[in-house]
Design a protein around this motif. Sequence first.
Motif, mmCIF file in Angstrom:
data_model
loop_
_atom_site.group_PDB
_atom_site.id
_atom_site.type_symbol
_atom_site.label_atom_id
_atom_site.label_comp_id
_atom_site.label_asym_id
_atom_site.label_seq_id
_atom_site.Cartn_x
_atom_site.Cartn_y
_atom_site.Cartn_z
ATOM 1 N N ASP A 51 0.838 -1.200 0.000
ATOM 2 C CA ASP A 51 0.000 0.000 0.000
ATOM 3 C C ASP A 51 0.879 1.258 0.000
ATOM 4 N N ARG A 52 0.822 2.031 -1.093
ATOM 5 C CA ARG A 52 1.667 3.217 -1.241
ATOM 6 C C ARG A 52 1.380 4.271 -0.182
ATOM 7 N N SER A 53 0.188 4.244 0.385
ATOM 8 C CA SER A 53 -0.139 5.255 1.392
ATOM 9 C C SER A 53 0.692 5.087 2.656
ATOM 10 N N LYS A 54 1.381 3.950 2.788
ATOM 11 C CA LYS A 54 2.254 3.736 3.943
ATOM 12 C C LYS A 54 3.650 4.309 3.704
ATOM 13 N N PRO B 256 -7.245 1.928 -5.015
ATOM 14 C CA PRO B 256 -6.283 1.255 -5.886
ATOM 15 C C PRO B 256 -6.706 -0.183 -6.153
ATOM 16 N N GLY B 257 -6.099 -0.807 -7.164
ATOM 17 C CA GLY B 257 -6.320 -2.219 -7.392
ATOM 18 C C GLY B 257 -5.798 -3.021 -6.213
ATOM 19 N N PHE B 258 -6.320 -4.232 -6.027
ATOM 20 C CA PHE B 258 -5.975 -4.990 -4.819
ATOM 21 C C PHE B 258 -4.500 -5.369 -4.750
ATOM 22 N N LEU B 259 -3.793 -5.330 -5.890
ATOM 23 C CA LEU B 259 -2.354 -5.584 -5.867
ATOM 24 C C LEU B 259 -1.632 -4.551 -5.015
ATOM 25 N N PHE B 260 -2.229 -3.366 -4.903
ATOM 26 C CA PHE B 260 -1.613 -2.261 -4.171
ATOM 27 C C PHE B 260 -2.294 -2.027 -2.828
ATOM 28 N N LEU B 261 -2.900 -3.071 -2.301
ATOM 29 C CA LEU B 261 -3.526 -3.014 -0.988
ATOM 30 C C LEU B 261 -2.894 -4.055 -0.067
ATOM 31 N N ASP B 262 -3.086 -3.879 1.205
ATOM 32 C CA ASP B 262 -2.657 -4.855 2.203
ATOM 33 C C ASP B 262 -3.899 -5.382 2.922
#
Length: 418
Positions: A67-70, A98-104
């Motif tokens: 997750d880029r927000s981190k 975001p797409g789930f690839l970019f989630l935790d």
Amino acid sequence: MTTATEQAESQGLLLQLLDPANRADPYRLAAQFREHGPLRLPEARLTVFSSYRDCDDVLRHPASASDRSKSALARAEVESQTQALTEAGVVLPPPVPPGFLFLDPPDHTRIRKLVSKAFAPRVVNALAPEITALVDGLLDQIAGKGRFDVVEDFAYPLPVAVICRLLGVPIEDEPQFNHASALLAQALDPFVAFTGSPSEGMEARMQAGTDLRAYLHGLIERRRSRPGDDLMSALIAVEESGDQLTEEEIVSTCVLLLVAGHETTVNLIGNAILAMLRQPSQWAALGGDAARAPAVIEETLRYDPPVQLIARFAADDMAAGGVEIAGGDVIILLLAAAHRDAAEFDRPDVFDPDRQVLRHLGFGRGAHYCLGAPLARLEAGAALSALTARFPRARLDGEPQYKANVTLRGLSTLTVTV
């Protein structure tokens, strides 16, 4: 303490990696990264790993986030871009998930569980006859011309047709998302992490994303009234444990699968064709024995990976490769370097599908292991085995040309005479 000279050397390596002039052969540069060891730019809050063990460790580390927000850098980047675009009078689109690839987890777990049904072995294997028919049709067209472009005539049409079939996107709409997909693939390149600013064309990429999402919203409306046997229809209808996807999450999922679902497979097929044509004995061997296809695919994923690097973010303070990484820092894993690591692979710069141990990080590790890996293997296996058997005397007719992409590196054109 990193000296000014070391900082300059590290920055120089990163800029070379971004330079399109190095796209045809990134492996010379990859060797320099490995010799350097973990590369640190404290002021940029960036660490780059290039050995196989280090990259593997980070992918498995519990504090390694997607997750880029981190990322402290990503948050600052968003604020800076928002301010710059607002001051320039650009109307910003509303924020989207975001797409789930970019989630935790837990969001990644929830959405991946729903999407994984479309990539279950039963569903993927049921596509085999359709994939075979698509391949045969493309080969018939090639036979009529006597020569072909690897990307335009073969490696691109197959995965696009398959992912459209899976998602429920009309293949005749392909021109509407082709350009947008190419621009969004460029957005994965780590320009901000390496230079502190985005590459040129940021507004074009934002517009491409907006246009693609608008197209998919329209398609969802059509699917609501006329559902089909496809993933988009299933996502619209799904409800698990009382947790229904939002429409924006469905769109983000479809954007991810539409881009990642074909771009990487195009690169895989193209890279394998090039590797075998440069080593004709391997072309002949696969043409004579289709059972060799899995080994060719796995060795291609190691030798010339379609995904050359992976970004991760330190969710908390963590240690990897003997380096202390602060929470919020960016971590870049150079798979192109890790896959040529002599500490892990015998004769790493040789394309050898017969090597005893075939392993790689091309599909990731752990919770984010590529959901579409079985489908990519099925498509590439069918394509490569049929192509080599149909045209045993194929040969290169010119040098390969590459797209500018750093992360999803692949051919733009390669002419072959059959």
